[in-house]
Design a protein around this motif. Structure first.
Motif, short mmCIF file in Angstrom:
data_model
loop_
_atom_site.label_atom_id
_atom_site.label_comp_id
_atom_site.label_asym_id
_atom_site.label_seq_id
_atom_site.Cartn_x
_atom_site.Cartn_y
_atom_site.Cartn_z
N GLY A 134 0.78 -1.22 0.00
CA GLY A 134 0.00 0.00 0.00
C GLY A 134 0.81 1.28 0.00
O GLY A 134 0.27 2.38 -0.05
N ALA A 135 2.14 1.13 0.06
CA ALA A 135 3.00 2.31 -0.01
C ALA A 135 3.21 2.72 -1.46
O ALA A 135 2.81 2.02 -2.39
N GLN A 136 3.83 3.86 -1.66
CA GLN A 136 4.24 4.30 -2.99
C GLN A 136 5.75 4.07 -3.08
O GLN A 136 6.54 4.88 -2.62
N ALA A 137 6.13 2.94 -3.66
CA ALA A 137 7.55 2.60 -3.76
C ALA A 137 8.27 3.60 -4.64
O ALA A 137 7.83 3.88 -5.76
N THR A 138 9.37 4.13 -4.14
CA THR A 138 10.11 5.18 -4.85
C THR A 138 11.58 4.77 -4.96
O THR A 138 12.35 4.93 -4.01
N PRO A 139 12.00 4.23 -6.10
CA PRO A 139 13.40 3.81 -6.25
C PRO A 139 14.34 5.01 -6.38
O PRO A 139 14.09 5.92 -7.17
N LEU A 140 15.38 4.99 -5.55
CA LEU A 140 16.41 6.04 -5.58
C LEU A 140 17.76 5.41 -5.30
O LEU A 140 17.84 4.39 -4.62
N ALA A 141 18.82 6.04 -5.78
CA ALA A 141 20.16 5.61 -5.43
C ALA A 141 20.42 5.90 -3.95
O ALA A 141 19.82 6.80 -3.36
N THR A 142 21.34 5.15 -3.36
CA THR A 142 21.62 5.27 -1.93
C THR A 142 21.99 6.70 -1.53
O THR A 142 21.53 7.22 -0.51
N ASN A 143 22.83 7.34 -2.35
CA ASN A 143 23.32 8.67 -1.97
C ASN A 143 22.28 9.77 -2.18
O ASN A 143 22.57 10.94 -1.91
N GLU A 144 21.08 9.42 -2.61
CA GLU A 144 20.02 10.41 -2.79
C GLU A 144 19.00 10.40 -1.65
O GLU A 144 18.15 11.28 -1.57
#
Length: 334
Positions: A195-205
């Motif tokens: 139910g979350a909004q998955a948001t892919p980001l790089a670790t350093n972001e």
């Protein structure tokens, strides 16, 4: 040495002079000629992370076993780039080594995402048994097809949700929250299914995204949570334990193949010793970092309905059975 390799070396973007000479089997400065070869090892985690200590231990063991033919230089904090960039450089042979979250390797082969499946390992010991056995061997074989050789499978603890809004006790508490996940299809499916909004980001972001409100939270282990200062921005930590994290210590297969056989054996042995050392470091230091999180204002919640989470993510396992094929048979929960 051809003109292209000479020019690459001259610009400083390729592997060291000693490494090239070792690969050619000549030159007094290379491993084959008795000199010392620099080995660059890139990572994204903070230099206080126990994985960095383990990587330095690897360098010490390699120096001892190779009679000082190699000097490992560890670059933490994303100095050499993010995971994806370093993985590509190691694959090409322009960077000798890196350590990466296993989920990042799905950029090369989706089957490697099998370790990202939620609640696939009831206990951490189940994970280690699989990695030290048939599953780890098969994953290593897949990676060698992409010119990446696994020297160690590092423990990176249980992964848990932390956020700026509220404690997470049931999947319903995740509804609508923007949660940073690795750039991995299984992780994205998992949090969307919750139910979350998955948001892919790089670790350093992640840190700046938390500061700016681009995301509401993320998921990782307590050591990462503290050493990367995410506890400053996301105070609500919940022990969802939805996954046991695995990081891979990788060496470029192309570069590795250029090294003399006896020195290749030194790399392999150093990797095995470092794997045991890193797992012990991680286990011994985790509780201290959990305490640090609390001391820094983190609100630690262990009132999590695990059964509800397991039920909610079942569609993720079903969806991915075809992708992972026979690898699913090597999981304790399949």
């Amino acid at each position: 040495m051809d003109r292209r390799r000479f020019l690459t070396l001259a610009t400083g973007t390729a592997i060291t002079t000693g490494s090239l000479l070792a690969g050619c089997g000549s030159g007094k400065d290379g491993a084959a000629g008795g000199g010392k070869t620099d080995v660059r090892l890139g990572d994204t985690v903070n230099d206080s992370n126990p994985e960095i200590a383990a990587e330095k231990f690897f360098g010490e063991r390699l120096a001892a076993l190779s009679k000082n033919r190699y000097e490992v230089k560890v670059f933490p904090n994303g100095t050499l780039g993010d995971h994806n960039r370093m993985n590509e450089q190691v694959r090409a042979g322009s960077l000798q080594m890196t350590k990466t979250l296993f989920a990042n390797l799905t950029a090369f082969d989706k089957k490697l995402g099998v370790l990202s499946l939620p609640y696939a390992f009831p206990k951490q010991d189940d994970l280690f048994t699989a990695l030290d056995g048939a599953l780890g061997k098969q994953l290593g074989t897949i990676l060698e097809g992409y010119d990446l050789k696994v020297l160690a499978y590092f423990d990176s603890g249980s992964r848990n949700v932390y956020n700026k809004k509220r404690p997470i006790k049931t999947p319903a508490d995740l509804r609508g929250l923007r949660i940073r996940v690795p750039q991995d299809a299984v992780a994205i499916d998992t949090f969307n299914s919750l139910g979350a909004q998955a948001t892919p980001l790089a670790t350093n972001e992640i840190y700046s995204a938390l500061q700016q409100g681009v995301i509401d939270g993320a998921e990782n282990n307590p050591i990462f949570y503290v050493t990367n200062k995410h506890v400053e921005e996301a105070k609500f930590w919940s022990w969802t334990r939805h996954q046991y994290g695995v990081d891979a210590l990788l060496v470029s297969r192309k570069w590795f193949a250029e090294q003399p056989k006896d020195l290749q054996d030194a790399f392999v042995q150093s990797g095995l010793e470092t794997q045991s050392h890193e797992r012990a470091l991680w286990r011994n230091e985790t509780d201290g970092y959990v305490k640090q999180a609390g001391d820094k204002g983190g609100k630690i919640n262990d009132d999590v309905d695990t059964a509800a989470f397991v039920q909610a993510v079942k569609p993720v396992l079903d969806k991915n059975r075809a992708t992972f094929g026979d690898l699913m048979k090597l999981l304790p929960v399949s």
